[in-house]
Design an enzyme around this catalytic site. Structure first.
Site, PDB file in Angstrom:
ATOM      1  N   LYS A 267       0.999  -1.290  -0.033  1.00 32.73           N
ATOM      2  CA  LYS A 267       0.104   0.227  -0.172  1.00 32.73           C
ATOM      3  C   LYS A 267       0.817   1.562   0.319  1.00 32.73           C
ATOM      4  CE  LYS A 267      -3.637   1.960   2.884  1.00 32.73           C
ATOM      5  NZ  LYS A 267      -4.614   1.476   4.112  1.00 32.73           N
TER       6      LYS A 267
ATOM      7  N   SER B 141      -9.573   1.171   2.998  1.00 32.18           N
ATOM      8  CA  SER B 141      -8.275   2.365   2.115  1.00 32.18           C
ATOM      9  C   SER B 141      -7.841   0.798   1.518  1.00 32.18           C
ATOM     10  CB  SER B 141      -7.959   3.705   3.251  1.00 32.18           C
ATOM     11  OG  SER B 141      -7.137   2.277   4.321  1.00 32.18           O
TER      12      SER B 141
ATOM     13  N   SER C 237      -9.306  -0.717   6.968  1.00 33.30           N
ATOM     14  CA  SER C 237      -8.848  -0.571   5.663  1.00 33.30           C
ATOM     15  C   SER C 237      -8.705  -1.992   4.792  1.00 33.30           C
ATOM     16  CB  SER C 237      -8.197   0.240   6.012  1.00 33.30           C
ATOM     17  OG  SER C 237      -8.573   1.645   5.955  1.00 33.30           O
TER      18      SER C 237
END
Length: 468
Positions: free
Chosen positions: A80, A155, A179
Site C-alpha cells: 500500500k 482504504s 481498511s
C-alpha cells in the site's frame, strides 16, 4: 503457465523447487496480466518493474542452487502507498505529499524483501487512508475486478484488487477501521487485521493505535504465512508486542470442534443489512455446527462506537497535518479538508472520553468472550456499489455515511484480531465477506476458524475478468 497468476504460495514454492517454472517466468506472467487489466482497474500508484526483475533474477539463482530464503522467495507482492519503500515516493494517495523518493522501507515490506519476495509496486488508496472506498485525488477511482463499474472498497483498495485480479498472491496494507477487511470483502479475497501491535509499524500511521499492518491474500494459509514473516521484530517500533517465535500458520488444521461461537447479524446497532448478505450469513450456523462448534445468536453489550472512533480518527489527522503549509493544504481534497474542519471542533475532553470509551468497549468484549471463543458477523452490510460513490445509494437515508460498514472499526478500538473471508456471491455476482473476531491475542484462533470455514465454503476467488 496460464495459471501462474493464481497459484498459492505453496504451489509457487513447489514449482520453483521442481524447476517447473522460475521466479522470472512468474514475474513476466504477472506483468503481462497487469499490463492487460490494470488500465481498467487502476490498482497501482507506481510500478517498480526494473527492481522487481532484478529481485526475481536473484531469487531464480537461489532456487537453482537449492538455497531459497524462505516461503516467499520469488513471490511477487504489492504494498500500500502508505508503507514506504526506499527509492519510491511516499505519496499516501495525496497530491500534497512529496514526490521525492524516500530512503527507508517500512518493517513489513522489509521483512518480505529479506525473505526474497519481489515487490511489484505501490497500490492505490484514498487520500491519507481516509475512508472505506478508494477514490483518490492522486490516482482517481480504483475499480472492482468482479465488476469494473463497482467500487473496490478501501482504504487498501489497490492492494485487494492486486490480489483479486491475479496480479500477485499477496499484498501488504494497513487497517485503521476496516481498511484491509472492507476491500477484501468487496473483492472476494482474504484480509486480516492482526492484534494491535503484533506487526511492527514505522513510521506511525496518522490514525495512531487504531492502525495496524496486515496481509491480503486469496487463501487463509497464505495470509498466515505472510503474517508469520511481517510480525518479526523491528527496532524502529519499540512499542510493538514481543515477537512470538511459534508459527501462526503452523496449527491451521486445529479446526472448530468444541469452539463456542456467537453469530451477530447487526452487533445490536447496524441499521440495515443487504438481503443477500443476511441470507448468506444465516447459513453459517449450520456450517459451524457441522464443523463441531457450539453456535448461538448473541450481540455484545455495546452501543454503536462510531462517535468515539471518529473523534480519535479526526484527532490523528489534525495532529499529523498541523504543520502543513497553506500551499500544501490547498492541494488536499474537499473530503480531507472536511475531516480537518471537523477535527478543529474536537476538545481535549472529547478525546479523553473517546479513549475511555475504548477501555469500556474492550472490557465489554472481554466479558463477551468469556462466553464465546469467537464472534462472527458480516464484514460489511452491503456489496460493492457504483465506483464513483463513497457509500451505497441504499444507505442514503442514514446521516452516518459509514452505516454500511458497521462491523469493522469496533475492533480497531479494542485492538482485537479480525479477518474477512469470502462468504459467497450475491445474486448479482458480487462477493460477500464473513467477519471472524477473537479476543486480543487470539490471532491463531481467528486463522484456524477462517481456514476451517474456507474449506467448506468452497469459494472460487477468480473474478470473471478477461483481458480486452
Amino acid at each position: 503457465m496460464s495459471d501462474l497468476p493464481f497459484l498459492s504460495l505453496s504451489q509457487l514454492a513447489r514449482g520453483f523447487q521442481r524447476k517447473e517454472f522460475s521466479p522470472v517466468e512468474v514475474l513476466d506472467a504477472q506483468l503481462d496480466r497487469i499490463q492487460a487489466l490494470n488500465p481498467r482497474l487502476n490498482a497501482f500508484t507506481v510500478m517498480d518493474a526494473e527492481r522487481a526483475r532484478a529481485a526475481a533474477q536473484a531469487s531464480e539463482a537461489r532456487w537453482m542452487q537449492g538455497q531459497p530464503l524462505g516461503p516467499l522467495d520469488g513471490v511477487p507482492f504489492t504494498a500500500k502507498d502508505n508503507l514506504m519503500v526506499a527509492g519510491l515516493p511516499y505519496r499516501r494517495g495525496s497530491r500534497a505529499m512529496p514526490e521525492d523518493a524516500v530512503r527507508e522501507t517500512a518493517p513489513g515490506v522489509q521483512r518480505c524483501q529479506e525473505g526474497g519476495a519481489v515487490l511489484l509496486g505501490l497500490t492505490t488508496m484514498p487520500e491519507l487512508g481516509a475512508g472505506p472506498v478508494t477514490i483518490s485525488p492522486l490516482t482517481g477511482i480504483t475499480s472492482n475486478p468482479w465488476d469494473t463499474s463497482k467500487q473496490a472498497g478501501g482504504s487498501t483498495g489497490g492492494g485487494a484488487v492486486s490480489v483479486s485480479a491475479g496480479f500477485c498472491p499477496f499484498a501488504l496494507g494497513s487497517d485503521a477501521g476496516g481498511s484491509l477487511r472492507i476491500p477484501a470483502a468487496l473483492t472476494g479475497v482474504v484480509g486480516f487485521k492482526p492484534t494491535g501491535g503484533l506487526v511492527p509499524m514505522y513510521p506511525p500511521n496518522v490514525a495512531g493505535g487504531l492502525s495496524c499492518v496486515g496481509p491480503v491474500a486469496r487463501q487463509v494459509r497464505d495470509a498466515a504465512t505472510v503474517l508469520d514473516i511481517i510480525a518479526r521484530p523491528d527496532p524502529r517500533d519499540a512499542m510493538a508486542l514481543p515477537w512470538r517465535p511459534e508459527s501462526l500458520a503452523g496449527d491451521l488444521e486445529r479446526g472448530l470442534a468444541g469452539r463456542r461461537i456467537a453469530l451477530s447479524l447487526t452487533l445490536g446497532y447496524a441499521p440495515k443489512v443487504d438481503a443477500d448478505i443476511a441470507q448468506a450469513f444465516q447459513r453459517m450456523a449450520g456450517l459451524l455446527t457441522d464443523l463441531g462448534a457450539t453456535v448461538e445468536e448473541a450481540d455484545p453489550d455495546i452501543e454503536n462506537p462510531i462517535d468515539a472512533y471518529l473523534v480519535l480518527l479526526q484527532s490523528g489527522y489534525r495532529y499529523a497535518l498541523q504543520h502543513m503549509s497553506d500551499e500544501k493544504k490547498a492541494l488536499l481534497s474537499p473530503g480531507m479538508l472536511e475531516i480537518l474542519a471537523d477535527a478543529r471542533t474536537v476538545t481535549l475532553e472529547d478525546y479523553m472520553a473517546a479513549q475511555a470509551r475504548c477501555q469500556d468497549l474492550a472490557r465489554r468484549l472481554l466479558a463477551f468472550h468469556q462466553r464465546f471463543d469467537l464472534l462472527l458477523t458480516p464484514t460489511v452490510a452491503a456489496p460493492a456499489f457504483d465506483a464513483d460513490r463513497t457509500y451505497p445509494a441504499a444507505f442514503e437515508e442514514f446521516p452516518n455515511r459509514r452505516a454500511w460498514t458497521p462491523y469493522t472499526s469496533l475492533f480497531n478500538l479494542t485492538q482485537q484480531p479480525a479477518i474477512s473471508i469470502p462468504m459467497g456471491l450475491t445474486r448479482a455476482g458480487l462477493p460477500m465477506g464473513l467477519h471472524i473476531v477473537a479476543p486480543r491475542g487470539g490471532d491463531a484462533l481467528v486463522l484456524q476458524a477462517a481456514h476451517a470455514l474456507e474449506s467448506v465454503l468452497g469459494f472460487d476467488p477468480r473474478p470473471p475478468l478477461k483481458a480486452d
